[in-house]
Design a protein around this motif. Structure first.
Motif, PDB file in Angstrom:
ATOM      1  N   VAL A  39     -84.668 -63.924  -1.098  1.00 31.36           N
ATOM      2  CA  VAL A  39     -84.705 -64.439   0.210  1.00 31.36           C
ATOM      3  C   VAL A  39     -85.196 -63.668   1.277  1.00 31.36           C
ATOM      4  N   GLY A  40     -84.686 -62.400   1.472  1.00 34.37           N
ATOM      5  CA  GLY A  40     -84.849 -61.223   2.239  1.00 34.37           C
ATOM      6  C   GLY A  40     -86.313 -60.841   1.923  1.00 34.37           C
ATOM      7  N   THR A  41     -86.957 -60.695   0.856  1.00 33.88           N
ATOM      8  CA  THR A  41     -88.338 -60.662   0.769  1.00 33.88           C
ATOM      9  C   THR A  41     -89.052 -61.655   1.462  1.00 33.88           C
ATOM     10  N   LEU A  42     -88.837 -62.889   1.198  1.00 29.77           N
ATOM     11  CA  LEU A  42     -89.604 -64.020   1.663  1.00 29.77           C
ATOM     12  C   LEU A  42     -89.436 -64.101   3.345  1.00 29.77           C
ATOM     13  N   VAL A  43     -88.189 -63.937   3.827  1.00 25.63           N
ATOM     14  CA  VAL A  43     -87.899 -64.170   5.205  1.00 25.63           C
ATOM     15  C   VAL A  43     -87.582 -62.742   5.787  1.00 25.63           C
ATOM     16  N   ARG A  44     -88.786 -62.158   6.534  1.00 24.17           N
ATOM     17  CA  ARG A  44     -88.489 -60.939   6.996  1.00 24.17           C
ATOM     18  C   ARG A  44     -87.625 -60.671   8.109  1.00 24.17           C
ATOM     19  N   ASN A  45     -87.518 -61.915   8.993  1.00 22.90           N
ATOM     20  CA  ASN A  45     -86.419 -61.736  10.106  1.00 22.90           C
ATOM     21  C   ASN A  45     -85.174 -61.640   9.723  1.00 22.90           C
ATOM     22  N   GLN A  46     -84.216 -60.786   9.824  1.00 22.53           N
ATOM     23  CA  GLN A  46     -82.962 -60.779   9.225  1.00 22.53           C
ATOM     24  C   GLN A  46     -81.983 -61.638   9.973  1.00 22.53           C
ATOM     25  N   VAL A  47     -82.140 -62.083  11.478  1.00 20.24           N
ATOM     26  CA  VAL A  47     -81.510 -63.150  11.876  1.00 20.24           C
ATOM     27  C   VAL A  47     -81.519 -64.722  11.241  1.00 20.24           C
ATOM     28  N   ALA A  48     -82.867 -64.824  11.108  1.00 22.82           N
ATOM     29  CA  ALA A  48     -83.324 -66.169  10.411  1.00 22.82           C
ATOM     30  C   ALA A  48     -82.863 -66.101   8.984  1.00 22.82           C
ATOM     31  N   ALA A  49     -83.089 -65.045   8.363  1.00 23.80           N
ATOM     32  CA  ALA A  49     -82.641 -65.206   6.746  1.00 23.80           C
ATOM     33  C   ALA A  49     -81.018 -65.446   6.825  1.00 23.80           C
ATOM     34  N   VAL A  50     -80.050 -64.792   7.653  1.00 22.94           N
ATOM     35  CA  VAL A  50     -78.781 -64.885   7.490  1.00 22.94           C
ATOM     36  C   VAL A  50     -78.337 -65.982   7.859  1.00 22.94           C
ATOM     37  N   VAL A  51     -78.803 -66.572   9.145  1.00 23.99           N
ATOM     38  CA  VAL A  51     -78.339 -67.916   9.589  1.00 23.99           C
ATOM     39  C   VAL A  51     -78.681 -68.969   8.419  1.00 23.99           C
TER      40      VAL A  51
ATOM     41  N   LEU B  14     -92.363 -65.421  -4.592  1.00 20.17           N
ATOM     42  CA  LEU B  14     -93.150 -66.095  -3.276  1.00 20.17           C
ATOM     43  C   LEU B  14     -92.791 -64.865  -2.338  1.00 20.17           C
ATOM     44  N   GLY B  15     -91.722 -64.048  -2.360  1.00 22.93           N
ATOM     45  CA  GLY B  15     -91.737 -62.932  -1.320  1.00 22.93           C
ATOM     46  C   GLY B  15     -92.865 -61.883  -1.686  1.00 22.93           C
ATOM     47  N   TRP B  16     -92.972 -61.528  -2.762  1.00 24.41           N
ATOM     48  CA  TRP B  16     -94.101 -60.837  -3.068  1.00 24.41           C
ATOM     49  C   TRP B  16     -95.524 -61.101  -2.682  1.00 24.41           C
ATOM     50  N   LEU B  17     -95.696 -62.339  -2.909  1.00 24.18           N
ATOM     51  CA  LEU B  17     -96.882 -63.234  -2.691  1.00 24.18           C
ATOM     52  C   LEU B  17     -97.024 -63.165  -1.159  1.00 24.18           C
ATOM     53  N   VAL B  18     -96.143 -63.726  -0.337  1.00 23.66           N
ATOM     54  CA  VAL B  18     -96.403 -64.126   1.060  1.00 23.66           C
ATOM     55  C   VAL B  18     -95.999 -63.063   2.019  1.00 23.66           C
ATOM     56  N   SER B  19     -95.262 -62.120   1.526  1.00 26.29           N
ATOM     57  CA  SER B  19     -94.613 -61.316   2.714  1.00 26.29           C
ATOM     58  C   SER B  19     -94.668 -59.701   2.248  1.00 26.29           C
ATOM     59  N   TRP B  20     -94.152 -59.329   1.056  1.00 27.44           N
ATOM     60  CA  TRP B  20     -94.145 -57.865   0.709  1.00 27.44           C
ATOM     61  C   TRP B  20     -95.378 -57.164   0.647  1.00 27.44           C
ATOM     62  N   ARG B  21     -96.555 -57.871   0.152  1.00 23.55           N
ATOM     63  CA  ARG B  21     -97.636 -57.069   0.092  1.00 23.55           C
ATOM     64  C   ARG B  21     -98.363 -57.170   1.778  1.00 23.55           C
ATOM     65  N   ARG B  22     -97.986 -57.742   2.772  1.00 21.44           N
ATOM     66  CA  ARG B  22     -98.415 -57.535   3.930  1.00 21.44           C
ATOM     67  C   ARG B  22     -98.305 -56.274   4.612  1.00 21.44           C
TER      68      ARG B  22
END
Length: 279
Positions: free
Chosen positions: A182-194, A268-276
């Motif tokens: 989840v954290g890998t996919l959703v970078r924003n900490q507040v959004a992820a925790v909420v 999903l986190g690897w494909l969408v966010s982690w490689r950015r």
């Protein structure tokens, strides 16, 4: 091969160093231990008193659980109500790096991003085992002591009980891995925790409750992550108190469902966010 293994070891060591050099890990651990301990002790005292006759069953506003099922129900409180803690720690392991902009040095130290993510996964397994130990000591230690005070068999000599404890530990580890995904996919900490808190504390409980009353919906809700966790463990205070009217999954199917959630979120986190690129 040896070089990759050494690199993974270094990446894992780096991740664990990050975790244990901040106060977040022990604060969450302390809150987890107190929360689970108080909940397990309180419920063990209430249901133990009812089962032993110390309190009249007529005083209960809900179902009175028989003494023989009390131990697994009380012990499983560690996962039934405590699973949000490993899920949060896994999420924070990743989003904290985005928030505090420490991911750039991480990638400089470990240029192969897949290896850096693998290091977080291995470190997450260690953190999950640690939090599982804390929760199990709180739930089983305090819960068993209170049950014994009411002459209720703690069943600690049963292999079934220790199998349940092992599945609880596995559940904690899988929750951490889901959190990392989840954290890998959703970078924003507040959004992820909420998002984590909203889903675990409101959305899934509501769906599971409604599923107990709507034909066919329960066939879907039992594959939700919390329901799968309860199935993996094999006991839950929510199912035993009548919150759900249908049988869950086999324990091993529940484990595979949780593993599936972890793999999907990580992929999903690897494909969408982690490689950015990191900004």
């Amino acid at each position: 091969m040896t070089r990759d293994r050494t690199s993974l070891t270094n990446a894992t060591r780096s991740e664990l160093t990050k975790q244990f050099t901040t106060s977040m890990w022990w604060i969450l651990g302390l809150v987890l231990f107190v929360y689970i301990g108080l909940t397990a002790g309180g419920l063990a005292g209430t249901f133990g008193a009812l089962a032993s006759g110390a309190l009249s069953p007529e005083m209960a506003n809900g179902p009175v659980l028989p003494a023989e099922i009390l131990p697994p129900v009380i012990y499983s409180i560690a996962t039934a109500v405590g699973y949000v803690f490993p899920l949060l720690i896994g999420t924070l392991m990743v989003t904290g790096e985005f928030r505090h902009k420490t991911l750039t040095p991480t990638f400089l130290a470990t240029p192969r991003r897949g290896l850096a993510l693998a290091g977080k996964v291995v470190a997450g397994i260690v953190m999950g085992a640690l939090y599982a130990a804390l929760a199990i000591v709180a739930a089983v230690g305090i819960g068993a002591a209170v049950l014994a005070a009411f002459d209720v068999d703690t069943q600690l000599g049963s292999s079934d009980t220790w199998a349940l404890i092992g599945r609880m530990a596995l559940s904690f580890i899988l929750w951490v891995l889901i959190g990392i995904g989840v954290g890998t996919l959703v970078r924003n900490q507040v959004a992820a925790v909420v998002g984590v808190l909203a889903f675990t504390q409101f959305i899934e409980p509501i769906l599971r409750t409604v599923g107990g009353f709507v034909d066919g919906l329960s066939d879907v809700t039992r594959y939700l992550p919390g329901a799968a966790s309860d199935s993996l463990v094999g006991a839950s205070i929510y199912t035993n108190l009548g919150g759900e009217s249908t049988a869950g999954l086999e324990w091993w199917v529940g484990g595979l469902v949780m593993l599936g959630y972890a793999v999907v979120f990580l992929l999903l986190g690897w494909l969408v966010s982690w490689r950015r690129d990191i900004t």
